[in-house]
Structures are given as C-alpha cells and as structure tokens.
Design a protein around this motif. Structure first.
Motif, mmCIF file in Angstrom:
data_model
loop_
_atom_site.group_PDB
_atom_site.id
_atom_site.type_symbol
_atom_site.label_atom_id
_atom_site.label_comp_id
_atom_site.label_asym_id
_atom_site.label_seq_id
_atom_site.Cartn_x
_atom_site.Cartn_y
_atom_site.Cartn_z
ATOM 1 N N ASP A 256 42.711 36.617 41.571
ATOM 2 C CA ASP A 256 42.470 37.835 40.822
ATOM 3 C C ASP A 256 42.068 39.033 41.654
ATOM 4 N N ALA B 86 43.202 30.297 48.252
ATOM 5 C CA ALA B 86 43.489 31.149 47.103
ATOM 6 C C ALA B 86 44.959 31.035 46.714
ATOM 7 N N ALA C 180 43.815 31.125 42.359
ATOM 8 C CA ALA C 180 42.709 32.027 42.016
ATOM 9 C C ALA C 180 42.912 33.325 42.760
ATOM 10 N N SER D 217 41.447 39.136 44.921
ATOM 11 C CA SER D 217 42.099 39.256 46.215
ATOM 12 C C SER D 217 43.562 39.575 45.968
ATOM 13 N N ASN E 299 35.759 36.154 43.447
ATOM 14 C CA ASN E 299 36.983 36.841 43.859
ATOM 15 C C ASN E 299 36.704 38.187 44.500
#
Lengths: 459, 459, 459
Positions: C148, C141, C146, C150, B372
């Motif tokens: 977090d 994303a 997912a 970004s 990330n």
C-alpha cells in the motif's frame, strides 16, 4: 498515436511525441503543487499567470506565459484560480473555445453561491467544455504523496470526451477517477470537502442528550437528595463520581443501539415475510451510522475505565477508607471476610475488564487499514459475533455490579432507581429479542427470507 | 481503435466510440453494485435478467434486457448469479459461443462442491472462455469505495487473451489484478473469502493450551493446596487473582516464541554452514505466524495490565489491607520502612510499565498503515531491536517481581514452584542463546553465511 | 501494436503478441520475487544467471539462460545484482548496447561509494540507457502483496523514453512511479531506504535533553535536598516518583512546542505584513516535525498515566497511608473531611483524564489510514481545535494540581520551584499569545494577510 504516459513504446522505441502538454491557469499553492506532481508523472506543464515574470516559486521545467499564450499551447486548461476572479476569463473566450476547462475550486461555505462554481464557469465561457475535478485533493496531499484514501477524485461534466481526457490525467497521477455524471453533480462534489463529519452528527447529538439527561438524573439522586435529607455537601461528586455513572451508562446504551437496528430489521423482515421491501428511511440512516455509534460508545467506555482506575487516588476515597479503618481500630470492631462479597466484587470487575478488552478489539478492527486487511467473513465474525459477546459481557458487568441491591426498594430515592438500572433497559430488552431470533424455528424462517423466499410471493 | 477508457484522445478529439459495453447477468446485490461502479468508471452496462420489466433498483443509465438479447450486445458477460442457477446457461450456448464469461461466485462452505464454480461453468458452456475474478470483493466495498487492501483481485483462466480483457476491466475500476494462472487455480481463489483468520489458528490454539494448563496449575497451588492444608476457601481467587498469573505468563511465553524461530534459524544456519538449504516446514510455518503470536502476546499483556490496575479496587484487597492496618493499630506494632522493599516494588513495577509501553509501540507499528509508512530498515529496527528490548524488560520485570523469594524452597507447594518461575524458562533460555549469538566471533560467521558464504561450498 | 497488458483488445480479439518480455539478471531473493510478481501481472520473464542449470527456486514459467543469451531476448534488463559484481557487465557491452538497464540496487551505508550505483552502472556500460527504479520496494512486500504505502517507486534516468518504459512496468505492477528527474537524482533515491526515522531525530534529541535535565532537577530537589537537610534516604524515588514528574512535564512541553511554531509564524506574518516572504529555515523544519513532536508527547503522557495509576500498588504508598492511619488511630486524632481538598483532588484528576482522552483521539487521527479517511476540513478541526483544547486541559490539570501551594515560597528548595512550575512556562505563555491572536482586531488582520493582502504592497 496516443500521447499519454500510460502507453508502452513499440520495440523500436521511435516515438518522439511522448509528453502531453497541460496548461494551468494560476500559480497559487494548489496550482504549483498540481503542476509539480504532473511534471513528476511525465507531463509538460505550461503556467498561465498575471505576472509571467515573477515565477520564483514555480517547479523547474515548467514554462510561464501570459494567459492567452499559455492557453494556445494545450487542449486542457486547469483553472487554479478562486471563483471570485473567474470574470477575467470572459476576455479569453475565443482562445478558450473548444478547450477543456478543469474547475478545481472550492468555496468557504456550503451554498455560498446559488449555482456551483463549475456551472458558473460554464456560463462565463460557453464554448468550452467544463469538467469538475480535483477539488477533494489538498495541495499538501499532492506534495507529500500521502494519497491513499483521498485517491478518489470525483469528476463530472457534460461532455463525455472531455471527461475521459480528465479521467485519464487523474489515472496517470495515480488517483482513481469517479464519474459522478453531468455538470449538475458539481454542487454535490463542491459540498464534499466542506463537510465536517456528517455521519457523526446524529450519534454525537444522541450522546450529548443522553449525557445531559443522565447527569441531571444523578445530580438529583446523589447531590440534591442527600442535601435535602442529610444536609451533606456532595457537590464535589460532580467532578468524578457522577461522570463515572454517566459515561458507562451512555456507553452501554450506545453499544446496544449499534445492534438494535439489525434486530429491528430482522423483525420487520419476519413481519413482512419478504426482503424486497425497502426499510424505512430512519432505519436506513440508523444502520449507516452504526460504526460511529460504536466508536462513540468505545470512547465513553474508555473514559469510564480511566475514571474507575483513579478511584484509589482520589482524596475522598482515601479519606473515607482511612476513616473506616480508624473507626474500626478505635472501636476494636470485627470485620469478617465475606466470600460472597469477594466473589461479587471480583466478578463484576473481571466481566468489565473482559468486556472492555473485546470492545477495544472491535475498535481496532474498525480502523480503515485493519478492516481492509480482513475479508468480509472475518469482518462479520468480529463485528457481529464478538460484538454481541461484548454487549453480553458489559450487560452482565452492570447486572453483577448491582449485586444484591439491584431491585431492592430501599435503593429508590424519590422513587427513582439507581442510574445503572436505567442503562440496563435497552440492552436487556435487545438481548432477549435477539435470543428469541436465534431460536432455530425463527432463525430458519429468517434465513429463508434472506435468501429470497417470500411469504406472499406469486412466482 | 481501442475502446477502453484508459486511452487519451488525440488532439482532435474526434473519437466517437469511447465506451466499452459490458453485460451483467443477474440483478442481485453484487450485480447492481458492480454495474454502478463500472458505470462510474465509464463503461456502458447492459443487464440480463429473468424479469426485464422489474428493474426499479437498477442504476440509472443501464439497460435491462432478456438474457439472450443482453448477451448479443457485448463480448464480456459477468455472471452475477448463484452457482445453483447456472444450468439455465446451457440454453444459451450458441449465443455465448466465443464470449468471455466472468465467474464471480462464492460458495457458503469450503469444498461445498467437488469442482470449482468456474470449472463447472466451463463444463456447462464449453464454447466460451471462462475467467474467474472479483469474488474477493464485496458489494459493500464496491459501493462505499473502501477499496484499499481489497484492491487485489485474483484472476485466473485458461485463455490468456480473455484474461487480459478482464484484467483491463479490473484496472479500470482502480483495482489491481493478480494473475493466478489457469482455471485450475479457481479452487484456491474460491477458498480465499471463506477463510476465517487462517494464520491465527496455531497461535490461538497454543495460547488456549497455555492458558488452560497454567490455570489448572495455579488452581492447584492457590486454591486446592490452601484448602487442603489450611481449610481456607480461596475459590474467589479464580476471578481475578489466578487470571492475573495466567495472562502475564502466557504473554511472556508467546513473546519469547516470537523471537525463538529466528534464534533456531540462526543455529541451523551455523550448524549447516550455509543459507541455501530450506528450513524445515514447521520452522517456516512458525516464522509466518510470528506477527500473530506477537499480537496475541500484546493482548494478554493488556489484560494483565488491566487486572493489575484494578487490584486496589477489589473488596478482597481492601479488606486485607484494612485488616492489616487495624491489627497493627490495635497491637501498636511498629512497621519500619524497608528501603529495599521500596526499591524492589518500584523497580519491578517500573520495568513492567516500560516493557508494556514498548510492547504497545510494537503493536502500533504492526498496524497495516503504519508498517507501510516506514521503510524496511525502520521496520526491522522497531520489530527486531525494540522487540528484543521489550522481551528483556518483561523478563527483568518477572525476575525482580520474584525478588528474594525467587528460588527459595519455602515457596514450593507440593514441589511445584510459583507459576511465574515456569514462565521464565523459555525467555531466559532464549536470551542466553541470543547473547551467545551476538558475540563477535559467532556473529561474524553468521553474517558471512547470510551473505552467501558456504562452509562446504565447492566454488 | 503496443504490447503492454494495459491495452484492451479490439472486439475481434485477434492480437497474438500480448506479452512483453523482460529480462532479469540475477536470481537472488529480489530478482526471484520481482520475476514472480511480473509473471503474475502478465509479463514473460527471462532470467540471466551465472549458473543457468541450478534454477530450482525460480518461479514456474520463467526461462533461465546465460547472461548474453538472456540479454538478446529483451529490450529491458533489470540488474538484480549487487554493485560489487557489476564489473562483469563490461564484457557484455555490445549485447547491452541500446538496451534499457534498470538499476535496483541498494547499499549498506549512506555514501558508501562516491557516486551512486546507477551512475557507476552508466559508466560501465555507456551505450545503454540506465534507469534507477524499485530500490524502495522490498522482496517481502512484493511477495506478500502488502504494497500500500510503498506504492511509490522513485524513478530517475537521463533518457525519457527509457524512463517511460520503466514507468509503464511500474504501473502494470500496481505501483505508482514518481519521476525524480535525471540520473543525478539517483544518489538521493539510494539514500531513501537507508534512512532511520529522519523526521524523528530532532524531536527525539529534544525529548532526551528535556528528560535528562528534568531528571537531575528533580533528583536535586527530591533526593539530595532531603538527604542534606533531613538525612532521609529517598533514592528509591528514582524508580517511579521522579519519572512521574519528568514524563508529564516533558509531555506538556512537547505538546506546547507542537503549536508554538504556528503562533510564531502568525506573529512573523503580522510583523512583516505579508505572507509571501519565506519563513526562516529553522521555523520550516520545526513545522515539518510537528507530528513527531506530538506523537512523542503522547508517548510521554501515556507513560505518565501508567506511572500514576500504579501509585496505590507501590509498597511506599501503601506503607505511608498505613502508617498515617495507624498513627491517627493510636492518637485518636480527628480528620475532618475537607470539601475543598475533595474538589481540588477530583478536579485535577478529571482534567487530566479528559486531556489524555483528547490526546489519544489526536494520536488516533494521526494514523495514516485514519488521517486519509477524513477530508482536510475535518483533519484541521481535529488537529487544530481539539489540539488546542487538549493543551488547555493539560495546562489546567497542572495548574490545579499545584493547587494552593502553587507559588508559595515555602515550596522552594534552594530557591528552585517544584518541577511542574517549570513545565508550565511555555504552555501558559503560548496560550496567552494565542488568546491575543484570536482577538477580532488581530485575527482580522491575520486573515487578510493570509488571503493575499500585503501591508506594503505596490499593486
């Protein structure tokens, strides 16, 4: 109409007063970082400073005024000044009356002053509403945007409206406010960033005690005993050979101590017949530092692996095997292949490798991001089932390593067994008890107790 | 005026009704944890309990009343009770009419009941608006504040106003609500925390099949064949020697299978001449578990490294090299240094080390927090370019390990080649196809197709 | 009444207009993913497309209309189209007048066009308010959740009301908006996802230079010199022996370069007598890539560990030790045990293991999730104190490795010392300077300067 940047505009988009003005006293590192961050999230910032002219490092778009002028512009004033300089605020008591003062300060030592900084500020300016916040965020985290797990901002204060205003600012910055209650909680909040791995203290001291004890035990057996009886100088063994006995035994013991409190808790619940009585404090504290115990055990296991893999590189080992071969060649001695030795040797090495592999898996799932990406059923599967499998493999590794010499009396020196025998006591006992606990009769009773059944319940 | 803690106060700060009251039915672990968390975020909490007097474990500041009295105090009632006890709610139908009931329950097994818990609750209390939420959060995560990746709370319900109210509570707790639609989605939501690594099933079974097949293949070649022809007892090789052939071949095969679906997809797109047709389901599913295949491959590679590094410690290896040296000394035989053997030996070891190093890098960038922290161009660079480099290095490592004996017929036992030859089939084929795909003529066509061009397009 | 999904309803729950309508132009990957995500967070979505009929891949619940009809339905229009197709928007200028256009586009190369995509869009449709957002989020994303790190969405635009509307949408999706200012910031924002590890460039080039220099230095000493003087063919040493000198020296040098800027900064502050003068730019830039330097050093150290552990497996090493033993057996030569050699050998290996262990600890605490779970006092303890301990252990490891041959003139070949002597220059110098800096007299002055004291201050 509310003034936060959280509100969406009505369809007509005619709201003019969009930005809330916040005042920051102080232009140090943290004041500037916090001001820049709040500007980026849509606030208007006014700095109050001793030197309103010298403002070259301040972010663009922020005004700089004197303290009293800046205080008049806003409801909320963030005091980004060291506690030692708080006394000048007494001159501004009339201006600050009814405002919200946000205390963000930290001290250098725990209990450096008798009262917390926030309570001291409240004493100095009794007419204002003091709220403690932001002291767990560092200036660097604000600037770099790395705000993931320091997303929690502890907030406390006596006036709940003032607390709500500050909690709104915290949310607008993308952080999560945690209300800790009244201003008396400020002492605890101010202690938080001064702590140095508090949960690691007990496991660390325990490991140190184990290591020191085992080190002297091995020195007695491996250095002093051979010197007394054979006049051999084995002091060099203190560099690698003896640590390579101390570290694995410490690792195995610590790993067993990770699962022992669970076993003790189960025995307690079976004995008391209920799950509603609190555990003793020492058991609670032990349960809370199981993760740290396990990670320390993994560290010692990793050292043991490294110390083992360098064995063939050591001068001592090369000299010894070379000497053995030369003697065998000179004496033309036969050395038949012992299949049982090959099986034993390969088996304990393979058990050790598999145990270490699972141990590393346990460590990886302890990383915060990985443990958050699995649900709690998956987490319990890895930490509990794979954890017990790791303990079994490592205990078997040690047992097979002992091999045929395990309990033979000829291996006692001054009636002291080899060190790894000591290391086997706790794990083996624990695995036996756990085996009893998973017997269906015992397990059924335990499951019923954990689902609420009480042996002596009156309802 | 709205009552959430999200609102900033007007400048005059005279709003008195600041805190929304939420009722929680049930005082078990989760009810207490959720209540404490909501208190910390500014809500007023009223517990409904069977025993309003026995309330020693409840957080400070929360009232405890009987169910019907507690239900009258609030609009939103969180049902923190097991499904098995839902039936008592039928007695409270009049009190609960028009309220929002939040179902947070989980079952012990997937499909334990024919309908979902939320739909069952909606049948019991038809006048209320049932919303499913919070069932993926554990009590421990609420208490410890470790809420990063379990930040997503799945919410579903039939009434959109009720859903909005619950989604606001979720946001105020610092979590992110995900609207999954109507109450029929509750079955899927309730399945989520009961899953045990669903994406790992296929890669795990595939690895098990590969390992078992290769194990028996090697046993035939390395244990049974020497026993039949030379009466040698090689059974001890099953502990380390044979696993050290099974694991690397499995690792290399799994790594090749990570990149093979991409190659197949490219061939499909070239063949069809368009990117707008869906891939077959098996290809889609294969693409979704590429990360799991890669991590399993890394695990097997790590085991292979450990099994290789312990080679000089094994009794069998020490005995064999000692025997060789003794025989050479006794026979006074010359053993000239073979530079080509030195080059081959050092080369395949160096290739293996570099391949493993890049493989570990790939694994580290798969960690949630690291993947990330990089943007998607960086992520694709590492996973795609460095990934192919890893595959090339590991394949070269295996090819050079074969050395001069690679395809020599003398290495066949019962017409079966050495196991590593089997392991080379998929990677080499894949690398050849990929090499063809990156030829400029083919690559240009593929890029055009991926940017939207269609060979048979009518527009 | 506001229409965002952030508002809680009043107790009467009679608000009917709950959902804000957002329009998305374009039905490609990103448009569809963003639309689905916004539907899940409570928005109503209307797609504008060239082909309103072909809508099989769109999420359920979203309307598809022509561009002009879709534009009339909403205030905010997200332009999910490639820049190359922006020109058709000029036909819709009247419909788009006064609307908020969100530019989410990315280019394929940095500086592909003279002006940023957002500014180009603003030129095409001058009556609309252009806001840049969302270009750092990938479609994958959005779909996988997912989100977090970004979580940060850079937003910029000229109209602050329009920016606030877009920032509210960003927050409702669970992301954190970062206001970067006016539309001129769009160029910087568009560069962000095209960067490829910008902070790693300097450390990577520095490592490459060091490696290449050391490689040729070692080749001269270990391959060319023996060939010239002894006609020995040592070329095979380039596979493992020479890299195993290059990598550790590079690792030690890079690790010393991590702590050197801190030492230089301290010397500068002592020399100038104040902390308020800015550091030179090269020192600032050096300080910013310390983490990358340290991680590269860890990578080289890991390679060194692997290259060292495979030493006993190499053909060359086995041949050499076998030859030595055979010669010793044939000549019946004595080889007495040298305790000092055993101490030296075990000591430098143990120092290396401990240094590597601490180095791995440093690396683990650099992981984003771990470094965020510790407070800044704990982080500084690990990175600073444990870091210096690592440097000391690794320098001691190299010094003891030199042993008695360290500075003996007989080890010079063509007046060139052994490579590890070169590697010791920077670390030893640095440790000596740091030792001087922690002397109480010097340290007191430095602490006073860092707390604000100035030697030449006029106040």
């Amino acid at each position: 109409m509310e003034k936060t940047c959280m509100d969406a505009l009505p369809l007509t988009m005619n709201s003019s007063e969009k930005q809330e003005i916040v005042c920051i006293f102080g232009t140090g590192d943290f004041g500037r970082s916090l001001g820049l961050k709040m500007l980026q999230c849509g606030y208007s910032i006014v700095f109050g400073s001793r030197n309103p002219q010298k403002n070259n490092l301040l972010p663009n778009g922020a005004e700089v005024l004197s303290y009293s002028e800046a205080a008049k512009k806003s409801d909320i004033i963030i005091i980004a000044i060291h506690r030692e300089h708080y006394d000048f605020l007494t001159e501004l008591t009339e201006v600050l009356n009814g405002k919200i003062l946000v205390d963000i300060s930290n001290n250098l030592k725990i209990n450096q002053y008798p009262e917390s900084n926030a309570e001291y500020l409240a004493q100095l300016v009794p007419g204002a509403h003091v709220v403690k916040a932001f002291n767990t965020i560092s200036a660097w985290a604000l600037q770099s945007g790395a705000l993931d797990a320091s997303r929690q901002v502890f907030v406390c204060g006596n006036d709940s409206n003032a607390k709500q205003r500050v909690m709104d600012i915290v949310r607008n910055l993308g952080l999560t406010p945690m209300d800790q209650g009244s201003l008396t909680a400020a002492k605890e909040i101010e202690k938080y960033p001064l702590q140095l791995f508090p949960m690691w203290r007990f496991p660390f001291y325990l490991s140190a005690v184990l290591c020191i004890f085992l080190f002297f035990y091995c020195v007695i057996r491996d250095v002093i005993y051979p010197y007394v009886y054979e006049k051999k100088d084995n002091t060099f063994r203190m560099a690698i050979s003896i640590p390579n006995r101390v570290f694995p035994i410490t690792a195995l013991t610590l790993l067993a101590l990770v699962y022992l409190p669970g076993v003790i808790a189960a025995i307690l619940q079976l004995y008391r017949g209920t799950k509603y009585r609190r555990f003793p404090d020492w058991l609670d504290h032990w349960m809370l530092c199981r993760k740290q115990l396990g990670l320390l055990a993994l560290g010692f296991a990793f050292l043991h692996v490294l110390y083992t893999l360098v064995i063939p590189i050591r001068y001592y080992v090369r000299w010894r095997s070379g000497n053995l071969t030369v003697t065998q060649a000179i004496l033309k001695k036969e050395n038949p292949f012992s299949t049982s030795s090959a099986w034993l040797s390969d088996s304990y090495v393979a058990l050790g490798i598999l145990g270490f592999f699972l141990f590393v898996l346990l460590g990886i799932t302890s990383l915060p991001s990985v443990s958050n990406a699995v649900n709690w059923r998956e987490f319990r599967f890895v930490q509990s089932k794979l954890g017990y499998l790791t303990l079994i493999l490592c205990t078997a590794h040690t047992l097979v390593y002992g091999g045929k010499r395990f309990l033979s009396p000829s291996n006692l020196r001054w009636y002291l067994p080899a060190a790894y025998v000591l290391g086997l006591i706790i794990p083996c006992t624990m695995l036996v008890i756990k085996f009893v606990l998973i017997m269906p009769c015992v397990d059924n009773t335990l499951t019923r107790i954990r689902q609420g059944w009480e042996r002596n319940s009156k309802h």
